[in-house]
Design a protein around this motif. Structure first.
Motif, PDB file in Angstrom:
ATOM      1  N   MET A   1     -10.090 -12.853 -10.026  1.00 38.67           N
ATOM      2  CA  MET A   1     -10.642 -11.508  -9.836  1.00 38.67           C
ATOM      3  C   MET A   1     -10.074 -10.579 -10.900  1.00 38.67           C
ATOM      4  SD  MET A   1     -10.405  -8.962  -6.489  1.00 38.67           S
ATOM      5  CE  MET A   1     -11.233 -10.076  -5.375  1.00 38.67           C
ATOM      6  N   ALA A   2     -10.887  -9.637 -11.353  1.00 37.21           N
ATOM      7  CA  ALA A   2     -10.408  -8.675 -12.350  1.00 37.21           C
ATOM      8  C   ALA A   2      -9.100  -8.050 -11.880  1.00 37.21           C
ATOM      9  CB  ALA A   2     -11.461  -7.598 -12.577  1.00 37.21           C
ATOM     10  N   ALA A   3      -8.157  -7.927 -12.814  1.00 40.57           N
ATOM     11  CA  ALA A   3      -6.801  -7.493 -12.452  1.00 40.57           C
ATOM     12  C   ALA A   3      -6.793  -6.163 -11.703  1.00 40.57           C
ATOM     13  CB  ALA A   3      -5.947  -7.392 -13.716  1.00 40.57           C
ATOM     14  N   GLU A   4      -7.615  -5.214 -12.159  1.00 44.66           N
ATOM     15  CA  GLU A   4      -7.594  -3.897 -11.518  1.00 44.66           C
ATOM     16  C   GLU A   4      -8.135  -3.962 -10.084  1.00 44.66           C
ATOM     17  OE1 GLU A   4     -11.325  -3.995 -14.216  1.00 44.66           O
ATOM     18  OE2 GLU A   4      -9.249  -4.732 -14.240  1.00 44.66           O
ATOM     19  N   ASP A   5      -9.074  -4.877  -9.834  1.00 44.94           N
ATOM     20  CA  ASP A   5      -9.627  -5.016  -8.485  1.00 44.94           C
ATOM     21  C   ASP A   5      -8.636  -5.696  -7.543  1.00 44.94           C
ATOM     22  OD1 ASP A   5     -12.081  -3.811  -9.190  1.00 44.94           O
ATOM     23  OD2 ASP A   5     -12.828  -5.700  -9.986  1.00 44.94           O
ATOM     24  N   MET A   6      -7.992  -6.757  -8.019  1.00 46.55           N
ATOM     25  CA  MET A   6      -6.998  -7.432  -7.183  1.00 46.55           C
ATOM     26  C   MET A   6      -5.800  -6.538  -6.918  1.00 46.55           C
ATOM     27  SD  MET A   6      -5.889  -9.823  -5.303  1.00 46.55           S
ATOM     28  CE  MET A   6      -7.123 -11.114  -5.454  1.00 46.55           C
ATOM     29  N   GLN A   7      -5.468  -5.676  -7.884  1.00 44.40           N
ATOM     30  CA  GLN A   7      -4.329  -4.779  -7.679  1.00 44.40           C
ATOM     31  C   GLN A   7      -4.582  -3.828  -6.514  1.00 44.40           C
ATOM     32  OE1 GLN A   7      -1.317  -4.992  -9.485  1.00 44.40           O
ATOM     33  NE2 GLN A   7      -0.761  -3.805  -7.669  1.00 44.40           N
ATOM     34  N   VAL A   8      -5.813  -3.372  -6.377  1.00 44.41           N
ATOM     35  CA  VAL A   8      -6.165  -2.492  -5.255  1.00 44.41           C
ATOM     36  C   VAL A   8      -5.926  -3.214  -3.930  1.00 44.41           C
ATOM     37  CG1 VAL A   8      -8.075  -1.338  -4.083  1.00 44.41           C
ATOM     38  CG2 VAL A   8      -7.820  -1.122  -6.561  1.00 44.41           C
ATOM     39  N   LEU A   9      -6.342  -4.471  -3.855  1.00 42.72           N
ATOM     40  CA  LEU A   9      -6.164  -5.235  -2.621  1.00 42.72           C
ATOM     41  C   LEU A   9      -4.688  -5.530  -2.360  1.00 42.72           C
ATOM     42  CD1 LEU A   9      -9.132  -7.770  -2.887  1.00 42.72           C
ATOM     43  CD2 LEU A   9      -9.079  -5.536  -1.773  1.00 42.72           C
ATOM     44  N   ALA A  10      -3.952  -5.862  -3.425  1.00 45.69           N
ATOM     45  CA  ALA A  10      -2.527  -6.132  -3.271  1.00 45.69           C
ATOM     46  C   ALA A  10      -1.782  -4.910  -2.748  1.00 45.69           C
ATOM     47  CB  ALA A  10      -1.940  -6.588  -4.608  1.00 45.69           C
ATOM     48  N   ASP A  11      -2.141  -3.752  -3.268  1.00 43.87           N
ATOM     49  CA  ASP A  11      -1.501  -2.502  -2.819  1.00 43.87           C
ATOM     50  C   ASP A  11      -1.802  -2.237  -1.346  1.00 43.87           C
ATOM     51  OD1 ASP A  11      -0.477  -2.148  -5.340  1.00 43.87           O
ATOM     52  OD2 ASP A  11      -1.963  -0.656  -5.964  1.00 43.87           O
ATOM     53  N   MET A  12      -3.036  -2.500  -0.936  1.00 38.03           N
ATOM     54  CA  MET A  12      -3.414  -2.327   0.475  1.00 38.03           C
ATOM     55  C   MET A  12      -2.578  -3.226   1.376  1.00 38.03           C
ATOM     56  SD  MET A  12      -7.579  -2.209   0.689  1.00 38.03           S
ATOM     57  CE  MET A  12      -7.518  -2.396   2.476  1.00 38.03           C
ATOM     58  N   PHE A  13      -2.446  -4.477   0.975  1.00 38.84           N
ATOM     59  CA  PHE A  13      -1.700  -5.449   1.777  1.00 38.84           C
ATOM     60  C   PHE A  13      -0.224  -5.058   1.866  1.00 38.84           C
ATOM     61  CE2 PHE A  13       0.635  -9.481   2.264  1.00 38.84           C
ATOM     62  CZ  PHE A  13      -0.005 -10.018   3.370  1.00 38.84           C
ATOM     63  N   GLU A  14       0.360  -4.674   0.731  1.00 41.57           N
ATOM     64  CA  GLU A  14       1.767  -4.278   0.721  1.00 41.57           C
ATOM     65  C   GLU A  14       2.007  -3.045   1.582  1.00 41.57           C
ATOM     66  OE1 GLU A  14       3.533  -3.963  -3.151  1.00 41.57           O
ATOM     67  OE2 GLU A  14       2.633  -5.839  -3.862  1.00 41.57           O
ATOM     68  N   LYS A  15       1.073  -2.103   1.523  1.00 40.06           N
ATOM     69  CA  LYS A  15       1.221  -0.883   2.306  1.00 40.06           C
ATOM     70  C   LYS A  15       1.145  -1.182   3.809  1.00 40.06           C
ATOM     71  CE  LYS A  15      -0.688   3.778   2.903  1.00 40.06           C
ATOM     72  NZ  LYS A  15      -1.722   4.749   2.442  1.00 40.06           N
ATOM     73  N   LYS A  16       0.265  -2.096   4.195  1.00 46.24           N
ATOM     74  CA  LYS A  16       0.084  -2.406   5.611  1.00 46.24           C
ATOM     75  C   LYS A  16       1.244  -3.209   6.185  1.00 46.24           C
ATOM     76  CE  LYS A  16      -3.107  -4.322   9.000  1.00 46.24           C
ATOM     77  NZ  LYS A  16      -4.485  -4.783   9.279  1.00 46.24           N
ATOM     78  N   TYR A  17       1.749  -4.190   5.405  1.00 48.82           N
ATOM     79  CA  TYR A  17       2.733  -5.121   5.959  1.00 48.82           C
ATOM     80  C   TYR A  17       4.125  -5.028   5.337  1.00 48.82           C
ATOM     81  CZ  TYR A  17      -1.329  -7.384   8.068  1.00 48.82           C
ATOM     82  OH  TYR A  17      -2.477  -7.643   8.792  1.00 48.82           O
ATOM     83  N   GLY A  18       4.245  -4.307   4.223  1.00 50.30           N
ATOM     84  CA  GLY A  18       5.547  -4.245   3.564  1.00 50.30           C
ATOM     85  C   GLY A  18       5.927  -5.557   2.907  1.00 50.30           C
ATOM     86  N   ILE A  19       4.925  -6.364   2.555  1.00 55.07           N
ATOM     87  CA  ILE A  19       5.153  -7.672   1.941  1.00 55.07           C
ATOM     88  C   ILE A  19       4.639  -7.636   0.508  1.00 55.07           C
ATOM     89  CG2 ILE A  19       4.575 -10.129   2.049  1.00 55.07           C
ATOM     90  CD1 ILE A  19       4.195  -9.682   5.107  1.00 55.07           C
ATOM     91  N   LYS A  20       5.473  -7.989  -0.439  1.00 55.60           N
ATOM     92  CA  LYS A  20       5.125  -7.911  -1.855  1.00 55.60           C
ATOM     93  C   LYS A  20       4.103  -8.987  -2.218  1.00 55.60           C
ATOM     94  CE  LYS A  20       7.144  -8.092  -6.511  1.00 55.60           C
ATOM     95  NZ  LYS A  20       6.357  -6.928  -6.967  1.00 55.60           N
ATOM     96  N   VAL A  21       3.129  -8.607  -3.047  1.00 59.27           N
ATOM     97  CA  VAL A  21       2.130  -9.550  -3.543  1.00 59.27           C
ATOM     98  C   VAL A  21       2.346  -9.749  -5.040  1.00 59.27           C
ATOM     99  CG1 VAL A  21      -0.321 -10.051  -3.811  1.00 59.27           C
ATOM    100  CG2 VAL A  21       0.474  -8.760  -1.818  1.00 59.27           C
ATOM    101  N   THR A  22       2.643 -10.981  -5.433  1.00 61.34           N
ATOM    102  CA  THR A  22       2.773 -11.335  -6.845  1.00 61.34           C
ATOM    103  C   THR A  22       1.466 -11.985  -7.282  1.00 61.34           C
ATOM    104  OG1 THR A  22       5.147 -11.683  -6.623  1.00 61.34           O
ATOM    105  CG2 THR A  22       4.069 -12.671  -8.545  1.00 61.34           C
ATOM    106  N   VAL A  23       0.869 -11.494  -8.362  1.00 64.53           N
ATOM    107  CA  VAL A  23      -0.446 -11.956  -8.788  1.00 64.53           C
ATOM    108  C   VAL A  23      -0.392 -12.605 -10.158  1.00 64.53           C
ATOM    109  CG1 VAL A  23      -2.807 -11.257  -9.343  1.00 64.53           C
ATOM    110  CG2 VAL A  23      -1.615 -10.176  -7.427  1.00 64.53           C
ATOM    111  N   TYR A  24      -0.978 -13.805 -10.261  1.00 69.12           N
ATOM    112  CA  TYR A  24      -1.252 -14.426 -11.557  1.00 69.12           C
ATOM    113  C   TYR A  24      -2.759 -14.384 -11.733  1.00 69.12           C
ATOM    114  CZ  TYR A  24      -2.425 -18.134 -14.861  1.00 69.12           C
ATOM    115  OH  TYR A  24      -2.963 -18.850 -15.912  1.00 69.12           O
ATOM    116  N   ARG A  25      -3.227 -13.725 -12.800  1.00 68.23           N
ATOM    117  CA  ARG A  25      -4.656 -13.566 -13.016  1.00 68.23           C
ATOM    118  C   ARG A  25      -5.078 -14.283 -14.297  1.00 68.23           C
ATOM    119  NH1 ARG A  25      -9.128 -12.410 -16.295  1.00 68.23           N
ATOM    120  NH2 ARG A  25     -10.836 -12.263 -14.808  1.00 68.23           N
ATOM    121  N   ALA A  26      -6.121 -15.093 -14.196  1.00 61.92           N
ATOM    122  CA  ALA A  26      -6.649 -15.808 -15.354  1.00 61.92           C
ATOM    123  C   ALA A  26      -8.106 -16.151 -15.070  1.00 61.92           C
ATOM    124  CB  ALA A  26      -5.833 -17.067 -15.627  1.00 61.92           C
ATOM    125  N   SER A  27      -8.758 -16.831 -16.006  1.00 55.91           N
ATOM    126  CA  SER A  27     -10.131 -17.281 -15.768  1.00 55.91           C
ATOM    127  C   SER A  27     -10.112 -18.324 -14.656  1.00 55.91           C
ATOM    128  CB  SER A  27     -10.719 -17.907 -17.035  1.00 55.91           C
ATOM    129  OG  SER A  27     -10.057 -19.133 -17.326  1.00 55.91           O
TER     130      SER A  27
END
Length: 380
Positions: A93-119
């Motif tokens: 997923m495009a980095a900026e789009d996944m970042q939005v979802l990661a931020d939502m998840f972290e805000k809800k649960y306080g759990i860090k999301v580490t993302v590796y983005r590639a084709s």
């Protein structure tokens, strides 16, 4: 086993000696035998013959967590996931789009999301290579359907029995249930409104044989699955000839990457593209670019999905993220112009005539359609 503490400084009578001493005491009191004491009453609501309830089984592995369906599932997931502290997601997923979802998840649960983005191809390659090296960095994989299916065939995924699956469209759930579709990439035709008039737009693929399209058409260079679906619907012989004729008569500007192709339409370099993902075309339109999109129906949908890696070292956080992707994230995906797979959300494409591309067939017939697509693109 309960550990028995030993108190020092005192000598304790053995059980056998206690029995003997008790007998001597009773004899001294007139030789009466002791009456057996009554059994303790069972606790209210409890069957005295039933063993005490065992503690819930500890969920340690991805299989344990993925298959757990107890009433306390969500409570246990959240508690254990917070102890794990983070989840690692491999995505295309495009980095900026996944970042939005990661931020939502972290805000809800306080759990860090580490993302590796590639084709999607690189995500697949990395997951497989790391597994062979017994390196288990990733917990979740999120990418295109064909690559998700390839990860499944490598035996790297674990089914998740989420209660939230019932809210997805039937097509989102694969027969093997090892991954699930969270969003749809719908192939549409994208055009620059300054270069192409709406009344010019083709209604059928045959319309693209018109000489007015010479030098005005673009296509993505790796859309073999789309090509296979269209050609099969047209009839393989008829369909392959038609697209070769289009390429020979009017030419096709071949580009690598759907985002790049959509941007070239926005700039006017490619007046009309045959294979752009609807969400990217809509995003650019919303941002004010001189573009619009339409579909020569039926439109073809490629599922993108999410799966739990069976060797995840943070399985609770991983399953929690999996659940998040098919619940809370669905509305946010719609807001980002994606097409979510939740039945609970109405999208602008709900009424579009659409067909789903089978990722299994895409893999099984890959070499055939790679060859046919390349031949078509090279037709002069």
């Amino acid at each position: 086993m309960t550990k028995v503490s030993v108190q020092k400084g005192k000598k304790w009578m053995t059980p056998a000696a206690a029995v003997v001493a008790l007998g001597m005491i009773l004899s001294a009191c007139g030789g009466q035998s002791a009456k057996p004491s009554a059994a303790p009453a069972a606790a209210p609501g409890k069957d005295a013959g039933q063993p005490a309830a065992s503690a819930p089984k500890e969920l340690k592995t991805a299989q344990d967590v993925g298959l757990y369906e107890g009433a306390d599932r969500n409570e246990r997931l959240v508690e254990a996931a917070k102890k794990e502290g983070k989840v690692t997601v491999y995505t295309s997923m495009a980095a900026e789009d996944m970042q939005v979802l990661a931020d939502m998840f972290e805000k809800k649960y306080g759990i860090k999301v580490t993302v590796y983005r590639a084709s999607s191809e690189d995500v697949l390659q990395r997951v497989v290579q790391e597994s062979k090296a017994k390196r288990y960095d990733a917990d979740i994989v999120e990418t295109n359907g064909p690559e998700m299916e390839a990860v499944y065939r490598e035996n790297l995924l674990q089914e998740v029995k989420s209660p939230n699956l019932k809210d997805l469209i039937p097509e989102a759930i694969l027969p093997h249930k090892q991954w699930v579709a969270t969003r749809l990439n719908i192939f549409v035709q994208n055009y620059n409104t300054s270069k192409v008039k709406k009344e010019e737009l083709p209604k059928t693929w045959e319309d693209l044989l018109d000489p007015k399209w010479k030098g005005r058409l673009g296509i993505e260079g790796a859309d073999q699955d789309w090509y296979a679906a269209v050609v099969k619907d047209l009839g393989e012989e008829k369909g392959t000839k038609l697209f070769k004729d289009i390429a020979a008569k009017n030419g096709l500007s071949v580009r690598k990457g759907h985002t790049l192709l959509a941007q070239l339409v926005a700039s006017g370099e490619v007046p009309m593209a045959l294979t752009v993902y609807n969400y990217k075309a809509q995003q650019l339109k919303t941002q004010g670019a001189p573009v619009d999109w339409f579909a020569v129906e039926p439109a073809y949908a490629r599922p993108n999905g999410v799966g739990l890696l069976k060797n995840s070292t943070r399985p609770n956080a991983a399953v929690l993220f999996y659940d998040f992707m098919i619940t809370d994230a669905q509305q946010k995906l719609l807001e980002k112009e994606f097409v979510p797979t939740s039945k609970l959300i109405k999208t602008p494409l709900t009424d579009l005539k659409m067909k789903f591309i089978d990722p299994g067939i895409t893999l099984d017939e890959k070499s055939k359609w790679d060859k046919l697509y390349e031949e078509m693109l090279k037709t002069k």
